[in-house]
Design an enzyme around this catalytic site. Structure first.
Site: not given
Ligand code: NAD
Ligand code: ZN
Length: 319
Positions: A38, A40, A43, A63-64, A74, A77, A85, A173
């Protein structure tokens, strides 16, 4: 690679061999197929007054263009789905992480914390973000919510649902220490899994809860999530089952007309804005979730206390 270079202050371009660019994490490498020329460029080629005042040789000109992305980001994003991603490189997993005195980060991933947010709270934004993402992609205000699994993320979620105006929060829990933390974060009912059905029925006219946040990854809790959500309700799945599991889709999902949402990480950057705003509101305080702190030298102790199930969130104090 060959490139047209404005090599020095003066007229003309030089075709040269130069190194292929190395990209930073916020850049893409593109194989150029066609490039437009272009005015530019002319110039710059002529080296007129404008070019003399603006361009700092040596520089590859042009630049074009159109070409092929050979390395980079991707569709996801570019469409608001960066959290799924396939090219994500997770710190501490795919590249160097943060249990260190310094870490290099792509600038685009840096989140600025308000001055009054402590390093403690800043340091747990990642799992807190999982909880925000899980809770706030459901319709929480006025809803009845069951949280299955009160690990750190489940406990955060209880506090978030409370601040977001859930009308009733039932936390389940197997671990009483964690149920106590869930209670301190605002759960109305804290129950063992065997008591969850009765607790849910009691506060939902027998209907089931509007929303389940499944935060254990335990198969029996996942089945319970499908069983105790009301017809037409929503199950937010964060917990990751250790292996494939059987689900009766006909009875557990389809005929109940429920919606299942799979949670991956935190939405970029909606979740981060939500976290900042909830913290600013003062309605959500995650401080009680942090139960243990260690120096890097005590990594073994930190791992041990997490495995014991006696901890909420464990943090390293590095500097
Ligand atoms: P964590 O293992 O500390 O917590 C899990 C809890 O579940 C524990 O306190 C445990 O006692 C309890 N548990 C066990 N059996 C149970 C039942 N029958 N009923 C109810 N509770 C019960 O884990 P966290 O760090 O709090 O993470 C929670 C979950 O999320 C894990 O599975 C982890 O892998 C997952 N996680 C997912 C993502 C994601 O992006 N999807 C990100 C981080 C963690
Ligand atoms: Zn991406």
């Amino acid at each position: 690679m060959k490139a047209l270079v404005k090599e020095a202050a003066g007229p003309g371009f030089v075709l040269k061999n130069v190194p292929v660019p190395t990209i930073r994490d916020d850049e893409v490498l593109i194989k150029v197929r066609r490039a437009g020329v272009c005015g530019t460029d002319v110039h710059i080629y002529e080296w007129d007054d404008w070019a003399r005042g603006r361009v700092k040789p040596p520089i590859v000109v042009g630049h074009e263009f159109a070409g092929d992305v050979v390395e980079g980001r991707c569709l996801l994003c570019r469409t608001g789905n960066a959290h799924v991603c396939p090219f994500t490189r997770i710190i501490g997993v795919d590249r160097d992480g943060c249990f260190a005195e310094y870490i290099a980060m792509p600038a685009v991933n840096v989140w600025h914390l308000d001055a009054n947010v402590s390093y403690d709270i800043g340091g747990i934004h990642d799992p807190m973000g999982n909880a925000f993402h899980t809770a706030l992609t459901a319709d929480i205000p006025g809803s009845t919510v069951l949280v299955t699994g009160c690990g750190p993320i489940g406990i955060f979620a209880v506090g978030i649902c409370k601040a977001a105006g859930a009308s009733r929060i039932i936390a389940s829990d197997v671990n009483d220490r964690r149920l106590a933390l869930a209670r301190s974060m605002g759960a109305h009912d804290v129950v063992h899994p065997g008591e969850a059905e009765a607790a849910v029925k009691a506060v939902t006219d027998g209907l089931g809860v509007d929303v389940v946040l499944e935060m254990s990854g335990v198969p029996s809790a996942i089945h319970q999530a499908f069983a105790l959500v009301r017809v037409g309700g929503r199950v937010q799945m964060l917990g990751i089952p250790a292996k494939p599991m059987e689900v009766n889709f006909a009875t557990e999902v389809i005929f109940k007309g429920i919606t299942i949402y799979g949670v991956v990480g935190r939405r970029m950057y909606d979740t981060w804005h939500q976290m900042t705003r909830f913290l600013r509101s003062g309605e959500f305080d995650p401080t009680p979730v942090i139960t243990h702190r260690f120096p890097l030298e005590q990594a073994d102790e930190a791992m041990h206390v997490i495995k014991s199930g006696e901890a909420g969130k464990v943090i390293f104090e590095i500097a």
